[in-house]
Write an enzyme that holds these catalytic residues in place. Structure first.
Site, mmCIF file in Angstrom:
data_model
loop_
_atom_site.group_PDB
_atom_site.id
_atom_site.type_symbol
_atom_site.label_atom_id
_atom_site.label_comp_id
_atom_site.label_asym_id
_atom_site.label_seq_id
_atom_site.Cartn_x
_atom_site.Cartn_y
_atom_site.Cartn_z
ATOM 1 N N ASP A 69 0.864 -1.175 0.000
ATOM 2 C CA ASP A 69 0.000 0.000 0.000
ATOM 3 C C ASP A 69 0.901 1.225 0.000
ATOM 4 O O ASP A 69 1.935 1.249 0.665
ATOM 5 C CB ASP A 69 -0.998 0.000 1.158
ATOM 6 C CG ASP A 69 -0.359 -0.026 2.519
ATOM 7 O OD1 ASP A 69 -0.210 1.050 3.134
ATOM 8 O OD2 ASP A 69 -0.014 -1.129 2.993
ATOM 9 N N GLU A 156 -8.187 4.570 11.726
ATOM 10 C CA GLU A 156 -7.173 4.502 12.771
ATOM 11 C C GLU A 156 -7.093 5.862 13.447
ATOM 12 O O GLU A 156 -7.498 6.878 12.878
ATOM 13 C CB GLU A 156 -5.815 4.116 12.195
ATOM 14 C CG GLU A 156 -5.343 5.042 11.067
ATOM 15 C CD GLU A 156 -4.062 4.545 10.419
ATOM 16 O OE1 GLU A 156 -3.010 4.574 11.096
ATOM 17 O OE2 GLU A 156 -4.122 4.146 9.237
#
Length: 271
Positions: A69, A156
């Protein structure tokens, strides 16, 4: 989709110490043969890690399908070299909050496709904007692509935020997640993945979110030990990976199943 994830292989790894440069080991994954409609690297995968964890069992390399990613912080990526090294998929940062577009998204999105790397886009959630605003911002900036992997919602805590210290209640967060996912699903016709870290998952009781697959961060143990009972599709196992074609560190991830599992899973989104 359910997968059996049992591996009892252990590995002894070389650690770095003192001022010595980090050990750069070539990690070999068994050669695999792919169906022609889903590109799978058929060479031995060779990635490094500048801070390799000493996995005791169920190590990431027991899984055959690996990917990355990325965001603007990886700079200019040689996607062809990355693919040839064994990168089978990439999740590319697209948006954050309700007004930020990653500067490298358009370039990475096109270049990954040109290199025949399956890719999906992700959105980094910002707690001081509504879920509806953020979903619309993502939709505005990420084109529909029948060959793309599902979009991703990255949830997150952002401890480094200078202008948003708001921490909603777990109930509020789960509500906002559902609002965002519903809006994005309706637009793209693909149910997004949920990326999450251990502390965020636990604090907000995300095991109560059903109907969506998870991408779990776990850099010091197998996900089954950190997210007990939670099924997963992707596992982010390090943030200090080294991949040919990318300067500096990059996140490394693995898919939860076998090569046939991967072809079936990716095929439902990319055909």
């Amino acid at each position: 989709m359910r997968f059996s994830l049992f591996c009892t292989i252990s590995v002894i790894l070389v650690a770095c110490g003192g001022s010595k440069p980090p050990v750069r080991e070539a990690v070999v994954v068994p050669t695999v043969v792919a169906k022609p409609q889903i590109n799978v690297s058929t060479i031995n995968v060779k990635f490094g890690d500048t801070d390799r964890y000493d996995w005791e069992d169920r190590r990431p390399w027991s899984y055959p399908i690996h990917g990355i990613d990325v965001s603007k912080f990886q700079g200019d990526i040689d996607w062809e070299s990355a693919r040839q090294s064994g990168v089978n998929f990439a999740f590319i940062k697209a948006t954050e909050g309700g007004d930020h577009l990653d500067e490298k998204f358009a370039d990475n999105w096109q270049a990954a496709r040109d290199a025949d790397v399956l890719r999906g886009a992700y959105h980094f959630y910002y707690f001081c904007r509504t879920a509806s605003e953020q979903a619309q911002w993502f939709i505005q900036n990420v084109p529909k692509d029948a060959k793309a992997l599902p979009p991703v919602l990255d949830m997150e805590w952002n401890h480094q935020s200078r202008n948003c210290r708001y921490k909603p209640t777990p109930e509020k967060i789960r509500h906002e997640i559902r609002v965002y996912l519903g809006t994005v699903t309706a637009h793209y016709g693909k149910r997004p993945l949920i990326y999450v870290t251990p502390d965020f998952y636990d604090e907000n009781k995300l095991s109560r979110i059903s109907g969506y697959e998870f991408w779990l961060r776990s850099v010091a143990n197998h996900p089954s030990q950190i997210y007990r009972g939670q099924e997963w599709a992707f596992w982010q196992y390090t943030g200090t990976g080294e991949v040919p074609g990318i300067e500096g560190n990059v996140d490394l991830n693995t898919f939860a199943g076998s090569v046939p599992d991967w072809q079936a899973w990716a095929g439902q989104y990319t055909e």
